[in-house]
Each structure stands twice: as structure tokens, then as C-alpha cells.
Motif scaffolding. Structure first.
Motif, PDB file in Angstrom:
ATOM      1  N   GLY A  57      -6.836  20.116  -0.931  1.00 58.11           N
ATOM      2  CA  GLY A  57      -6.929  21.552  -1.141  1.00 58.11           C
ATOM      3  C   GLY A  57      -6.219  21.896  -2.435  1.00 58.11           C
ATOM      4  O   GLY A  57      -5.729  21.016  -3.141  1.00 58.11           O
ATOM      5  N   PRO A  58      -6.147  23.212  -2.756  1.00 61.01           N
ATOM      6  CA  PRO A  58      -5.470  23.623  -3.992  1.00 61.01           C
ATOM      7  C   PRO A  58      -4.026  23.105  -4.036  1.00 61.01           C
ATOM      8  O   PRO A  58      -3.250  23.355  -3.120  1.00 61.01           O
ATOM      9  CB  PRO A  58      -5.506  25.156  -3.927  1.00 61.01           C
ATOM     10  CG  PRO A  58      -6.614  25.475  -2.986  1.00 61.01           C
ATOM     11  CD  PRO A  58      -6.667  24.348  -2.005  1.00 61.01           C
ATOM     12  N   GLN A  59      -3.686  22.390  -5.085  1.00 61.10           N
ATOM     13  CA  GLN A  59      -2.363  21.831  -5.317  1.00 61.10           C
ATOM     14  C   GLN A  59      -1.871  20.923  -4.187  1.00 61.10           C
ATOM     15  O   GLN A  59      -0.670  20.813  -3.949  1.00 61.10           O
ATOM     16  CB  GLN A  59      -1.358  22.940  -5.595  1.00 61.10           C
ATOM     17  CG  GLN A  59      -1.561  23.562  -6.955  1.00 61.10           C
ATOM     18  CD  GLN A  59      -1.282  25.041  -6.963  1.00 61.10           C
ATOM     19  OE1 GLN A  59      -0.443  25.519  -6.244  1.00 61.10           O
ATOM     20  NE2 GLN A  59      -2.015  25.747  -7.791  1.00 61.10           N
ATOM     21  N   HIS A  66       0.857  -1.177   0.000  1.00 57.78           N
ATOM     22  CA  HIS A  66       0.000   0.000   0.000  1.00 57.78           C
ATOM     23  C   HIS A  66       0.894   1.228   0.000  1.00 57.78           C
ATOM     24  O   HIS A  66       1.765   1.366   0.853  1.00 57.78           O
ATOM     25  CB  HIS A  66      -0.917  -0.013   1.225  1.00 57.78           C
ATOM     26  CG  HIS A  66      -1.775  -1.231   1.287  1.00 57.78           C
ATOM     27  ND1 HIS A  66      -3.015  -1.285   0.705  1.00 57.78           N
ATOM     28  CD2 HIS A  66      -1.561  -2.455   1.826  1.00 57.78           C
ATOM     29  CE1 HIS A  66      -3.531  -2.498   0.899  1.00 57.78           C
ATOM     30  NE2 HIS A  66      -2.663  -3.219   1.576  1.00 57.78           N
ATOM     31  N   LEU A  67       0.663   2.110  -0.966  1.00 56.05           N
ATOM     32  CA  LEU A  67       1.528   3.259  -1.168  1.00 56.05           C
ATOM     33  C   LEU A  67       0.671   4.510  -1.319  1.00 56.05           C
ATOM     34  O   LEU A  67      -0.352   4.486  -2.012  1.00 56.05           O
ATOM     35  CB  LEU A  67       2.351   3.024  -2.441  1.00 56.05           C
ATOM     36  CG  LEU A  67       3.377   4.042  -2.848  1.00 56.05           C
ATOM     37  CD1 LEU A  67       4.523   4.091  -1.858  1.00 56.05           C
ATOM     38  CD2 LEU A  67       3.925   3.680  -4.229  1.00 56.05           C
ATOM     39  N   LEU A  68       1.087   5.579  -0.666  1.00 56.48           N
ATOM     40  CA  LEU A  68       0.408   6.860  -0.803  1.00 56.48           C
ATOM     41  C   LEU A  68       1.432   7.875  -1.301  1.00 56.48           C
ATOM     42  O   LEU A  68       2.481   8.054  -0.675  1.00 56.48           O
ATOM     43  CB  LEU A  68      -0.169   7.314   0.547  1.00 56.48           C
ATOM     44  CG  LEU A  68      -1.166   8.453   0.498  1.00 56.48           C
ATOM     45  CD1 LEU A  68      -2.459   8.013  -0.196  1.00 56.48           C
ATOM     46  CD2 LEU A  68      -1.488   8.960   1.890  1.00 56.48           C
ATOM     47  N   ILE A  69       1.144   8.482  -2.442  1.00 53.68           N
ATOM     48  CA  ILE A  69       2.031   9.501  -2.999  1.00 53.68           C
ATOM     49  C   ILE A  69       1.373  10.855  -2.775  1.00 53.68           C
ATOM     50  O   ILE A  69       0.249  11.092  -3.205  1.00 53.68           O
ATOM     51  CB  ILE A  69       2.305   9.255  -4.493  1.00 53.68           C
ATOM     52  CG1 ILE A  69       3.026   7.921  -4.639  1.00 53.68           C
ATOM     53  CG2 ILE A  69       3.118  10.404  -5.077  1.00 53.68           C
ATOM     54  CD1 ILE A  69       3.356   7.534  -6.048  1.00 53.68           C
ATOM     55  N   ILE A  70       2.091  11.710  -2.050  1.00 53.03           N
ATOM     56  CA  ILE A  70       1.593  13.041  -1.702  1.00 53.03           C
ATOM     57  C   ILE A  70       2.257  14.070  -2.600  1.00 53.03           C
ATOM     58  O   ILE A  70       3.470  14.025  -2.813  1.00 53.03           O
ATOM     59  CB  ILE A  70       1.933  13.383  -0.225  1.00 53.03           C
ATOM     60  CG1 ILE A  70       1.274  12.395   0.741  1.00 53.03           C
ATOM     61  CG2 ILE A  70       1.576  14.832   0.113  1.00 53.03           C
ATOM     62  CD1 ILE A  70      -0.209  12.539   0.882  1.00 53.03           C
ATOM     63  N   GLU A  71       1.466  15.010  -3.116  1.00 50.75           N
ATOM     64  CA  GLU A  71       1.985  16.155  -3.852  1.00 50.75           C
ATOM     65  C   GLU A  71       1.441  17.413  -3.178  1.00 50.75           C
ATOM     66  O   GLU A  71       0.225  17.581  -3.065  1.00 50.75           O
ATOM     67  CB  GLU A  71       1.549  16.104  -5.314  1.00 50.75           C
ATOM     68  CG  GLU A  71       2.151  14.939  -6.071  1.00 50.75           C
ATOM     69  CD  GLU A  71       1.638  14.817  -7.493  1.00 50.75           C
ATOM     70  OE1 GLU A  71       0.851  15.689  -7.933  1.00 50.75           O
ATOM     71  OE2 GLU A  71       2.013  13.846  -8.161  1.00 50.75           O
ATOM     72  N   ASP A  72       2.372  18.253  -2.686  1.00 59.09           N
ATOM     73  CA  ASP A  72       1.977  19.486  -2.007  1.00 59.09           C
ATOM     74  C   ASP A  72       3.029  20.553  -2.255  1.00 59.09           C
ATOM     75  O   ASP A  72       3.841  20.424  -3.174  1.00 59.09           O
ATOM     76  CB  ASP A  72       1.738  19.230  -0.511  1.00 59.09           C
ATOM     77  CG  ASP A  72       2.976  18.717   0.224  1.00 59.09           C
ATOM     78  OD1 ASP A  72       4.087  18.770  -0.339  1.00 59.09           O
ATOM     79  OD2 ASP A  72       2.840  18.263   1.368  1.00 59.09           O
ATOM     80  N   PHE A 111      -3.603  25.679   2.915  1.00 63.37           N
ATOM     81  CA  PHE A 111      -5.008  25.433   2.588  1.00 63.37           C
ATOM     82  C   PHE A 111      -5.571  24.148   3.198  1.00 63.37           C
ATOM     83  O   PHE A 111      -6.720  23.826   2.949  1.00 63.37           O
ATOM     84  CB  PHE A 111      -5.191  25.403   1.067  1.00 63.37           C
ATOM     85  CG  PHE A 111      -4.835  26.696   0.409  1.00 63.37           C
ATOM     86  CD1 PHE A 111      -5.636  27.830   0.570  1.00 63.37           C
ATOM     87  CD2 PHE A 111      -3.694  26.804  -0.355  1.00 63.37           C
ATOM     88  CE1 PHE A 111      -5.303  29.029  -0.035  1.00 63.37           C
ATOM     89  CE2 PHE A 111      -3.352  27.998  -0.966  1.00 63.37           C
ATOM     90  CZ  PHE A 111      -4.148  29.116  -0.794  1.00 63.37           C
ATOM     91  N   VAL A 112      -4.773  23.400   3.943  1.00 63.33           N
ATOM     92  CA  VAL A 112      -5.275  22.168   4.548  1.00 63.33           C
ATOM     93  C   VAL A 112      -5.389  22.342   6.058  1.00 63.33           C
ATOM     94  O   VAL A 112      -4.698  23.171   6.658  1.00 63.33           O
ATOM     95  CB  VAL A 112      -4.382  20.950   4.201  1.00 63.33           C
ATOM     96  CG1 VAL A 112      -4.331  20.724   2.705  1.00 63.33           C
ATOM     97  CG2 VAL A 112      -2.998  21.099   4.758  1.00 63.33           C
TER      98      VAL A 112
END
Length: 142
Positions: free
Chosen positions: A102-104, A9-15, A45-46
Motif C-alpha cells: 500500500g502507500p508507503q 532469507h531476509l525481509l526488510i519492511i518499511e511502513d 492502508f493494508v
């Protein structure tokens, strides 16, 4: 011996910090702007405690993750979650689901199937035989 399928299980975050990968193995993850969160989101924004990832069991002994808006105590985030384009309070995550905080600021979840590899120590009596005609420089055979 047959191999059993396993999932990573993998979560890729972009912020605002860029792109980061998290391998999910724990039963619970807090996600948000708070530095104490297990998965920190870098964006104004989070929410501080924007979402929670909960590990739940499947009938076959494997597990999956559910994302829930807000913290583990039930307090929801200010902006909510957009999961695959729909505003939802919670969702059982499937491979390639997109969660927008949130945005981006987004995450993509991957449930990657892999086969278990049976690792066995080498046999101490395994002998590889080399024929005398296998020894020498290959250029000599032209």
C-alpha cells in the motif's frame, strides 16, 4: 572438507513504524495489519491479513519463499500486491524483489548467499614457536 553454500532469507519492511528486518526461517508467515500476524505492517492502508509467505523446497535441499496475496485460507487482500511494479496474486521471490502492500508500505526480499564455515575445536597439540629475536621492544631495532 568443501563448504556448501547456504542462503539467508531476509525481509526488510518499511511502513509507518519505520524500517525493520526479519530473518526468515519458518515455513509460513502471515503478513498484515492484524497484531496476531507474524510480520505486522503498521498502516491503515493494508489488510489485516494482507499476504502469506510460504517456504518451498529447491531440488538441492535449500529452500525459497513464495509470497501469496491474502491469508492462508485463500481470502485475498483488498488492495492486492504490487511485486516489482506488477500486480500479481503470487510470486516466487528472488533477491531484491520489492513488494508494495500500500502507500508507503513495502518490503524488499533478500536471498543472501553465504559459505558455511567449518568450525573445528582447536588442536591441543598445536604449538606456536616464538624465536628469541621476536621478543623485545620494536623501537630497540632501529
Amino acid at each position: 572438507m568443501p563448504s556448501e553454500p547456504h542462503k539467508n532469507h531476509l525481509l526488510i519492511i518499511e511502513d509507518d513504524k519505520g524500517r525493520r528486518e526479519f530473518i526468515l526461517t519458518s515455513p509460513l508467515y502471515s503478513i498484515g495489519r492484524d497484531p496476531k500476524c507474524d510480520i505486522r505492517l503498521v498502516s491503515q492502508f493494508v489488510s489485516r491479513r494482507h499476504a502469506t509467505l510460504v517456504q518451498l523446497p529447491n531440488e538441492d535441499g535449500s529452500f525459497y519463499y513464495r509470497i501469496v496475496d491474502g491469508n492462508a485460507k485463500g481470502k485475498v487482500s483488498a488492495n492486492g500486491l504490487l511485486i516489482n511494479g506488477r500486480k500479481l496474486q503470487a510470486q516466487d521471490l528472488k533477491n531484491e524483489d520489492e513488494v508494495v502492500f500500500g502507500p508507503q508500505v513495502r518490503a524488499i526480499y533478500y536471498s543472501l548467499q553465504r559459505d558455511a564455515v567449518l568450525t573445528v575445536p582447536p588442536d591441543e597439540w598445536d604449538i606456536t614457536l616464538i624465536s628469541p629475536n621476536m621478543v623485545g621492544d620494536p623501537e630497540d631495532y632501529d
